[in-house]
Write an enzyme that holds these catalytic residues in place. Structure first.
Site, PDB file in Angstrom:
ATOM      1  NE  ARG A 141      -3.446   2.381   2.803  1.00 36.64           N
ATOM      2  CZ  ARG A 141      -4.709   2.497   2.417  1.00 36.64           C
ATOM      3  NH1 ARG A 141      -5.285   1.492   1.782  1.00 36.64           N
ATOM      4  NH2 ARG A 141      -5.398   3.593   2.649  1.00 36.64           N
ATOM      5  CG  HIS A 174      -8.072   0.907  -3.222  1.00 37.44           C
ATOM      6  ND1 HIS A 174      -7.513  -0.217  -2.633  1.00 37.44           N
ATOM      7  CD2 HIS A 174      -8.603   1.637  -2.195  1.00 37.44           C
ATOM      8  CE1 HIS A 174      -7.684  -0.157  -1.330  1.00 37.44           C
ATOM      9  NE2 HIS A 174      -8.343   0.956  -1.032  1.00 37.44           N
ATOM     10  CD  GLN A 233     -12.904  -0.017  -0.634  1.00 32.70           C
ATOM     11  OE1 GLN A 233     -12.121   0.066   0.302  1.00 32.70           O
ATOM     12  NE2 GLN A 233     -14.200  -0.279  -0.460  1.00 32.70           N
ATOM     13  CG  ASP A 279     -12.274   8.171  -2.263  1.00 38.40           C
ATOM     14  OD1 ASP A 279     -12.223   8.230  -1.015  1.00 38.40           O
ATOM     15  OD2 ASP A 279     -11.334   7.750  -2.954  1.00 38.40           O
ATOM     16  CB  CYS A 289     -13.381   3.409  -0.431  1.00 33.92           C
ATOM     17  SG  CYS A 289     -12.813   5.075  -0.842  1.00 33.92           S
ATOM     18  NE  ARG A 293     -10.657  -3.244   1.061  1.00 34.85           N
ATOM     19  CZ  ARG A 293      -9.631  -2.465   1.377  1.00 34.85           C
ATOM     20  NH1 ARG A 293      -9.820  -1.332   2.034  1.00 34.85           N
ATOM     21  NH2 ARG A 293      -8.401  -2.785   1.029  1.00 34.85           N
TER      22      ARG A 293
END
Length: 317
Positions: free
Chosen positions: A108, A135, A138, A233, A274, A302
């Site tokens: 990450r 991502h 996600q 987001d 998210c 997740r």
């Protein structure tokens, strides 16, 4: 159709077929049911997983950690100050060292090139826990949440409103193209996604014969009309905090509030994010906490989808 994801990376969803994505979602559902039944597993017994974090994390770190332990594996957290990655040692050398010690690597961070180099040189599966461009873990959680709500992905209208160039907009568009969804980005023209990626996703839909529709609009109310799910987001991603004032002025019309949700015209529409959310900016509290919000189902998912990703690529199946 038989699916074998043994030894596979997850760098973006571009490299997975619709069948492979659906396999991961089905496996996630089965592993979720298993966990809720209180059944501890051994599908990752004897496996060691490196968790490399250049950026801080709540859901990604906890999901990878708990998922690994749930199935009998060992997760090792490696923060940006814990290893020499990109400082005294280049990515290729770090990858080759970690690949000899670990069975899989999560990354990450910032640059997509780093996660790709880890995959190129490590010799073990590498999973993208977030980069500036993509991502994918996600998106799997998002799709599991939508599938749980509506029973399918095909034909579902998913609308992303906000910064149309960020990693979530990019990743959702790729996934939607694969899975036959009607995907719309509602964004100011200055924040439209790259033309090349939009064209690539439309070609993916055509090549997969998925029936997906990809649209990009600058009118937020027109974008959300008829949506099954509305997604947003943060307005300034990690590393872009200095642009927040500018983004706030630009993106205010794209805020997910009661007025925008009313423009959908579909009673059963859900709200997705998210996380973490900056309430009062990209979403208002009364939507975030409303009966249409599925953000915490999404957050839990997740863990289940990350577990499925690891099990499918390095697990004792």
């Amino acid at each position: 159709m038989a699916v074998n994801l043994r030894g596979r990376h997850l760098l973006t969803l571009k490299h997975h077929t619709p069948y492979e994505i659906q396999f991961l979602l089905d496996l996630s559902r089965d592993l979720k049911n298993k966990k809720r039944a209180g059944i501890r597993g051994d599908l990752l017994a004897g496996k060691n997983v490196a968790l490399i974090f250049e950026k801080p994390s709540t859901r990604t770190r906890c999901a990878f950690t708990v998922a690994t332990i749930d199935e009998g594996g060992h997760p090792e957290y490696l923060g940006k100050n814990d290893i020499q990655l990109g400082h005294k040692e280049d990515v290729a050398d770090t990858a080759r060292v970690l690949g000899r010690m670990f069975d899989g690597i999560e990354f990450r961070g910032f640059k997509q090139s780093v996660v790709e180099d880890l995959a190129k040189f490590s010799g073990v599966p590498v999973w993208n826990g977030l980069t500036d461009q993509f991502h994918p873990t996600q998106v799997l959680a998002d799709f599991l949440t939508i599938q749980e709500e509506f029973g399918t992905l095909k034909g579902i209208k998913l609308v992303y409103v906000g910064d149309g160039r960020n990693n979530m907009a990019n990743s959702l568009m790729i996934g939607a193209a694969k899975m036959g969804m009607h995907f719309v980005i509602g964004s100011p023209k200055s924040l439209f996604p790259e033309d090349g990626l939009v064209a690539e996703c439309r070609k993916i839909a055509q090549d997969c014969q998925s029936g997906a529709v990809i649209e990009v609009l600058d009118d937020p109310k027109a974008a959300v009309k008829g949506a099954h799910a509305v997604y947003t987001d943060v307005w300034a991603s990690m590393g872009e905090e200095d642009k927040l004032a500018e983004r706030k002025a630009l993106l205010q019309p794209y805020q997910v509030n009661k007025e925008l949700m009313a423009a959908i015209g579909r009673e059963e529409a859900i709200f997705l994010h998210c996380l973490p959310a900056v309430k009062g900016y990209e979403v208002m509290e009364d939507v975030f906490e409303s009966r249409c919000s599925r953000v915490f189902d999404e957050a839990e998912n997740r863990m289940h989808t990350i577990k499925a990703t690891m099990v499918a690529s390095i697990g004792n199946l």
